[in-house]
Write a protein that holds these residues in place. Structure first.
Motif, short mmCIF file in Angstrom:
data_model
loop_
_atom_site.label_atom_id
_atom_site.label_comp_id
_atom_site.label_asym_id
_atom_site.label_seq_id
_atom_site.Cartn_x
_atom_site.Cartn_y
_atom_site.Cartn_z
N TRP A 35 0.89 -1.17 -0.03
CA TRP A 35 -0.04 0.09 0.01
C TRP A 35 0.86 1.41 0.13
O TRP A 35 1.98 1.23 0.63
N VAL A 36 0.40 2.42 -0.52
CA VAL A 36 1.23 3.39 -0.58
C VAL A 36 0.39 4.69 0.07
O VAL A 36 -0.75 4.69 -0.25
N THR A 37 1.32 5.44 0.38
CA THR A 37 0.44 6.90 1.06
C THR A 37 1.61 8.06 0.88
O THR A 37 2.65 7.86 0.46
N LYS A 38 1.30 9.23 1.06
CA LYS A 38 2.37 10.11 1.43
C LYS A 38 2.34 11.11 2.69
O LYS A 38 1.03 11.05 3.52
N ALA A 39 3.48 11.59 2.91
CA ALA A 39 3.63 12.70 4.03
C ALA A 39 2.30 13.43 4.44
O ALA A 39 1.88 13.65 5.46
N GLN A 40 1.96 14.00 3.34
CA GLN A 40 0.80 15.12 3.33
C GLN A 40 -0.72 14.13 3.40
O GLN A 40 -1.60 14.81 3.10
N SER A 43 -3.30 11.45 8.72
CA SER A 43 -4.18 12.35 9.99
C SER A 43 -4.06 11.67 11.13
O SER A 43 -3.93 10.24 11.07
N VAL A 44 -4.44 12.19 12.21
CA VAL A 44 -4.89 11.48 13.52
C VAL A 44 -6.24 11.81 13.69
O VAL A 44 -6.76 12.88 13.85
N VAL A 45 -7.12 10.79 13.91
CA VAL A 45 -8.53 10.75 14.31
C VAL A 45 -8.62 9.84 15.69
O VAL A 45 -8.12 8.87 15.34
N LYS A 46 -9.24 10.40 16.59
CA LYS A 46 -9.27 9.65 17.79
C LYS A 46 -8.03 8.90 18.35
O LYS A 46 -7.93 8.00 18.72
N SER A 47 -7.05 9.81 18.33
CA SER A 47 -5.70 9.37 18.91
C SER A 47 -5.15 8.28 18.00
O SER A 47 -4.22 7.31 18.59
N GLN A 48 -5.56 8.14 16.75
CA GLN A 48 -5.06 6.95 16.05
C GLN A 48 -4.70 7.56 14.56
O GLN A 48 -5.16 8.26 14.05
N ALA A 49 -3.63 6.90 14.18
CA ALA A 49 -3.00 7.52 12.91
C ALA A 49 -3.62 6.98 11.66
O ALA A 49 -3.69 5.79 11.60
N TRP A 50 -4.12 7.60 10.79
CA TRP A 50 -4.66 7.26 9.73
C TRP A 50 -3.91 7.76 8.34
O TRP A 50 -3.37 8.61 8.49
N ALA A 51 -4.33 6.96 7.16
CA ALA A 51 -3.65 7.49 5.97
C ALA A 51 -4.63 7.11 5.14
O ALA A 51 -5.36 6.34 4.92
N LEU A 52 -4.47 7.95 3.70
CA LEU A 52 -5.16 7.88 2.71
C LEU A 52 -4.31 6.84 1.73
O LEU A 52 -3.39 7.36 1.49
N LEU A 53 -4.89 5.65 1.68
CA LEU A 53 -3.92 4.60 1.09
C LEU A 53 -4.74 4.04 -0.03
O LEU A 53 -5.88 3.91 -0.45
N VAL A 56 -1.20 -0.95 -4.24
CA VAL A 56 -0.42 -1.10 -5.52
C VAL A 56 -0.07 -2.42 -6.04
O VAL A 56 0.11 -3.15 -5.24
N GLN A 57 -0.07 -2.46 -7.31
CA GLN A 57 0.43 -3.66 -8.15
C GLN A 57 1.39 -3.52 -8.96
O GLN A 57 1.49 -2.34 -9.66
N LEU A 58 2.71 -3.92 -8.72
CA LEU A 58 3.97 -3.77 -9.45
C LEU A 58 4.44 -4.66 -10.44
O LEU A 58 4.03 -5.73 -10.42
N SER A 78 -4.91 1.05 -6.84
CA SER A 78 -6.36 1.02 -6.55
C SER A 78 -6.76 2.44 -6.09
O SER A 78 -6.09 3.28 -5.93
N GLU A 79 -8.18 2.71 -5.92
CA GLU A 79 -8.61 3.98 -5.41
C GLU A 79 -8.50 4.11 -4.23
O GLU A 79 -7.98 3.03 -3.47
N ALA A 80 -8.04 5.36 -3.72
CA ALA A 80 -7.58 5.70 -2.39
C ALA A 80 -8.57 5.75 -1.32
O ALA A 80 -9.79 6.19 -1.70
N GLY A 81 -8.55 5.15 -0.18
CA GLY A 81 -9.41 5.25 0.78
C GLY A 81 -8.57 5.47 2.28
O GLY A 81 -7.49 5.20 2.50
N TRP A 82 -9.47 6.08 3.00
CA TRP A 82 -8.76 6.30 4.47
C TRP A 82 -8.96 5.19 5.40
O TRP A 82 -9.75 4.24 5.33
N ARG A 83 -7.70 4.64 5.90
CA ARG A 83 -7.85 3.55 6.90
C ARG A 83 -6.78 3.65 8.15
O ARG A 83 -5.89 4.60 7.81
N PRO A 84 -6.97 3.21 9.08
CA PRO A 84 -5.82 3.44 10.39
C PRO A 84 -4.62 2.60 9.86
O PRO A 84 -4.68 1.54 9.36
#
Ligand code: ADP
Ligand code: MG
Length: 324
Positions: A35-40, A43-53, A56-58, A78-84
Motif C-alpha cells: 500500500w502507498v501513501t504520502k506524508a501529506q 491524519s490523527v483521528v481519535k488518537s490513531q494515525a490514519w492514511a489515505l492509502l 499497488v500492483q507492481l 487502486s482507488e484511495a481510501g482512508w484507513r488506520p
C-alpha cells in the motif's frame, strides 16, 4: 502481511534506482500486500494515525545484462481510501528529505501508531532525533575532524588549521550545498555568509579527505548490521561522489575498518529504532548517517548479485513473528 510505504508520488520515483521501489517489489514477491501513501496524506483521528492509502500492483524491474529494465507502466494503483495505519503490519517512512516542518509533523502523526501492532521503519522518534549530518558526531573515534558552527571566526580558525575542508548544510542531501573550502579562497567570507544565511544557521565543516576521489562508500545497515555496499566515485571536475551529481557507481566490498565502523554505529542504531539506514564512509571515516530514505539497494543488487530488498522484508517478517 500488509505493508504501507509513505513515499513521494509514485510517478516521480525512478524504478531502476529508487530503494523504495525495490522494497515494495520485494514485499510483493514475498506475498505481501503493498500500500502507498504520502506524508501529506496522514491524519490523527481519535488518537490513531490514519492514511489515505492506495493498494499497488507492481511489474517488477528485470535485471538484463547488468541493467534494470522497467516497463513504462510499472505500477497500477487502486482507488484511495482512508484507513488506520494500524491495519498494516509495517509502515515504511520513505519520504525524501529535507526534514522540513511538514516532514517533522508527519513523524508526530506516526507516533500515534501502536508499535505493538505495527512496526514503523524507521521509528518516528529515531528519525526526529537523528539529524543525518550531526548523528555521526557522537562516534568521535570514527569520524574526520568536524565542527558545527554559524560563526565565521570559528569556521575561519578551523580552516586555517586544516588548509582545506568540506562545508555541509545540516539539512542537505544528494550533494546539495556541499562546498569545498580552501583557506586561500577569496570567496571565503561570502561562501560562509550564503551558507549560514548571514550567520543565522549552523553548518558542518569537516576536514577534506583526499580519499574522496576514490569514492564515497554507501553501506546499507539492517537492524544495526551491514548487508551490502556500493562505491560512488566522483567524475569529471566534480569533487562530490553522490549519484545525483553524476557519481559513478562501482562494485565494492566492506573492509575491516568499515566493519569496525559498523560495529561502533550498529548498536546505537538499533537502540534508536533506526532499522534501515545508509551510512557513508570515505577513506575509512564515517561521514554521514542517512536515516530518512537511504538509497543504494538497486545499485548493490545490480553490481553484487544480492537481493537486499528481500533480506529487509524477510527481517520485517521475522521481527513481526517474534513480537506477535
Ligand atoms: N570530509 C570529506 N572530504 C572530502 N569529500 C567529502 C567529505 N564529506 C563529503 N564529501 C563529498 O561530498 C559528498 C556529499 O557528502 P555527504 O556528507 O555524504 O552529504 P550528502 O550526501 O547528504 O549531500 C560525498 O559524496 C563526498 O564526495
Ligand atoms: Mg551522502
Amino acid at each position: 502481511m500488509k505493508f504501507a510505504f509513505i513515499i513521494d508520488p509514485l510517478a516521480k520515483l525512478d524504478p531502476g534506482h529508487d530503494t523504495s521501489v525495490a522494497l515494495m517489489e520485494a514485499s510483493q514477491a514475498l506475498g505481501h500486500e503493498v500500500w502507498v501513501t504520502k506524508a501529506q496524506e496522514l491524519s490523527v483521528v481519535k488518537s490513531q494515525a490514519w492514511a489515505l492509502l492506495q493498494k499497488v500492483q507492481l511489474t517488477p524491474a528485470q535485471l538484463v545484462e547488468g541493467r534494470w529494465v522497467v516497463e513504462p507502466e510499472w505500477y497500477a494503483v487502486s482507488e484511495a481510501g482512508w484507513r488506520p495505519l494500524e491495519d498494516m503490519d509495517a509502515v515504511f517512512m520513505r519520504t525524501d528529505p529535507p526534514v522540513s516542518v511538514p516532514y517533522l509533523y508527519a513523524t508526530y502523526i506516526l507516533d500515534y501508531i501502536n508499535p505493538e501492532k505495527t512496526l514503523v521503519i524507521n521509528t518516528p522518534a529515531g528519525i526526529r532525533m537523528a539529524n543525518e549530518k550531526m548523528y555521526a558526531l557522537q562516534f568521535e573515534e570514527v569520524i574526520p575532524e568536524t565542527i558545527v558552527s554559524q560563526d565565521k571566526s570559528v569556521i575561519r580558525k578551523f580552516l586555517e588549521e586544516k588548509g582545506t575542508a568540506v562545508l555541509k548544510p545540516l539539512g542537505g542531501k544528494a550533494g546539495e550545498g556541499i562546498l569545498f573550502l580552501d583557506k586561500s579562497d577569496r570567496n571565503f567570507n561570502s561562501l560562509i555568509e550564503i551558507s549560514t544565511q548571514q550567520g543565522r544557521e549552523p553548518v558542518m565543516v569537516q576536514t577534506y579527505l583526499p580519499a574522496a576521489k576514490d569514492g564515497d562508500k554507501r553501506i546499507i545497515m539492517l537492524n544495526g548490521k551491514p548487508i551490502g555496499a556500493v562505491n560512488r566515485i566522483p567524475t569529471g571536475n566534480e569533487f562530490r561522489g553522490n549519484m545525483a551529481v553524476g557519481g559513478r557507481v562501482a562494485q565494492t566490498e566492506i573492509t575491516e575498518q568499515e566493519q569496525r565502523i559498523c560495529a561502533v554505529v550498529g548498536p546505537k542504531l538499533q537502540q534508536d529504532g533506526l532499522y534501515f539506514v545508509g551510512i557513508d564512509v570515505i577513506g575509512g571515516y564515517l561521514t554521514e548517517v542517512n536515516v530518512t530514505s537511504p538509497t543504494g539497494i538497486r545499485e548493490i543488487d545490480r553490481l553484487s548479485g544480492t537481493h537486499l530488498g528481500e533480506e529487509v522484508i524477510t527481517w520485517v517478517e521475522q521481527t513481526k513473528m517474534i513480537n506477535s
